[in-house]
Design a protein around this motif. Structure first.
Motif, short mmCIF file in Angstrom:
data_model
loop_
_atom_site.label_atom_id
_atom_site.label_comp_id
_atom_site.label_asym_id
_atom_site.label_seq_id
_atom_site.Cartn_x
_atom_site.Cartn_y
_atom_site.Cartn_z
N TYR A 128 34.72 37.00 48.29
CA TYR A 128 35.25 35.97 49.20
C TYR A 128 34.20 35.69 50.27
O TYR A 128 33.52 36.60 50.74
CB TYR A 128 36.54 36.50 49.83
N GLU A 152 39.56 44.12 38.33
CA GLU A 152 39.11 42.78 38.68
C GLU A 152 38.18 42.84 39.89
O GLU A 152 38.56 43.35 40.95
CB GLU A 152 40.31 41.89 38.99
N GLU A 166 29.29 44.06 41.26
CA GLU A 166 29.94 43.61 42.49
C GLU A 166 28.94 42.92 43.41
O GLU A 166 29.28 41.90 44.04
CB GLU A 166 30.60 44.79 43.19
N ALA A 205 36.63 40.97 42.84
CA ALA A 205 36.93 39.78 43.63
C ALA A 205 35.97 39.70 44.81
O ALA A 205 35.64 40.71 45.44
CB ALA A 205 38.37 39.83 44.14
N GLU A 216 36.09 31.62 46.66
CA GLU A 216 36.67 32.84 46.10
C GLU A 216 36.27 32.93 44.62
O GLU A 216 36.36 31.94 43.90
CB GLU A 216 38.20 32.82 46.22
N THR A 217 35.85 34.09 44.22
CA THR A 217 35.49 34.32 42.82
C THR A 217 36.16 35.59 42.32
O THR A 217 36.34 36.55 43.08
CB THR A 217 33.97 34.42 42.63
N TRP A 218 36.51 35.59 41.05
CA TRP A 218 37.12 36.75 40.41
C TRP A 218 36.50 36.94 39.04
O TRP A 218 36.12 35.96 38.38
CB TRP A 218 38.62 36.56 40.24
N ARG A 219 36.41 38.19 38.62
CA ARG A 219 35.90 38.47 37.27
C ARG A 219 36.48 39.78 36.77
O ARG A 219 36.53 40.78 37.50
CB ARG A 219 34.37 38.55 37.26
N ASP A 220 36.93 39.78 35.53
CA ASP A 220 37.45 41.00 34.91
C ASP A 220 36.28 41.86 34.46
O ASP A 220 35.37 41.39 33.78
CB ASP A 220 38.32 40.65 33.70
N ARG A 247 43.04 30.48 38.07
CA ARG A 247 43.59 30.34 39.42
C ARG A 247 44.05 28.92 39.68
O ARG A 247 43.56 27.96 39.09
CB ARG A 247 42.55 30.75 40.46
N GLU A 295 28.20 39.47 41.94
CA GLU A 295 29.33 38.56 42.17
C GLU A 295 29.32 38.03 43.60
O GLU A 295 29.52 36.84 43.84
CB GLU A 295 30.64 39.30 41.90
N SER A 330 36.50 34.90 34.12
CA SER A 330 36.03 34.58 35.46
C SER A 330 36.74 33.35 36.01
O SER A 330 37.00 32.39 35.27
CB SER A 330 34.51 34.34 35.46
#
Length: 218
Positions: free
Chosen positions: A171, A167, A48, A169, A150-154, A123, A51, A92
């Motif tokens: 910001y 996930e 985290e 996330a 904004e970023t997301w990753r499983d 997205r 990220e 991602s």
């Protein structure tokens, strides 16, 4: 009955003999589970943090641009994020959006509009009015812009130690540093009106955009 039970328990607790094999079968799995749980919770915190740092890096990098950026720039940024996260496009997503404020602070209302938005991964880009995100955006003077990343990753833990796959996330928003706006492509997508800056500098708590970047408003 109670007296005999208590006596038996005292004798059991006072005995010192045991079987190392049986005790190992009971204790060693528990020790390995605890070690795995500690590692998983440490790793999720590290992931985290990583990220969020990458999110800040993307925002800071774009905020320093003075020339228009294009799809190739966003593609390279996405590839950089994947490399730093050691991730794949299936796991991602990255979205970069430039947001403009269309209302003066003196009006008492805020209206956030999308200038341009690019997304990579699963997205979709944002468009139109973004007032539904007002709780996550700063107060801005009229025609000011911010870069929203904004970023997301499983994330799937290596051991199910009270943590299921979820996930991650992150910001962030960053104001352009060296130019009043960040344009995309040839600049045709840019919807801000350069000559229509916030005339009342007091609305922004200081100088207006046109007072600072006078060459942009001429």
């Amino acid at each position: 009955m109670a007296r005999r039970t208590g006596s038996a328990l005292r004798r059991l607790l006072s005995r010192e003999e045991g079987d190392a094999t049986v005790e190992s079968v009971i204790v060693i799995p528990a020790i390995f589970f605890l070690i795995g749980a500690v590692w998983v919770w440490h790793d999720v915190g590290r992931q985290e943090t990583l990220e969020q740092r990458i999110n800040y890096t993307i925002g800071d990098m774009i905020s320093r641009e003075t020339d228009p950026i294009d799809a190739g720039y966003i593609d390279s940024t996405y590839a950089l994020a994947l490399a730093m996260l050691d991730s794949t496009p299936e796991r991602s997503d990255v979205r970069v959006t430039v947001v403009r404020q269309t209302e003066a602070l003196s009006s008492g209302s805020q209206n956030y509009e999308t200038v341009w938005s690019e997304a990579r991964g699963a997205r979709e880009p944002l468009s139109g009015n973004l007032n539904h995100m007002s709780g996550r955006l700063p107060l801005m003077a009229r025609n000011d812009q911010v870069i929203v990343v904004e970023t997301w990753r499983d994330y799937t833990p290596a051991v199910e130690a009270g943590l299921l796959p979820y996930e991650i996330a992150s910001y962030s928003f960053t104001r352009p540093r060296f130019a009043p706006q960040i344009t995309f492509g040839t600049g045709e997508e840019q919807t801000a009106a350069p000559g229509d800056g916030d005339e009342a500098g007091d609305d922004a708590g200081g100088l207006s955009v046109c007072q600072v970047y006078w060459w942009w408003c001429d």
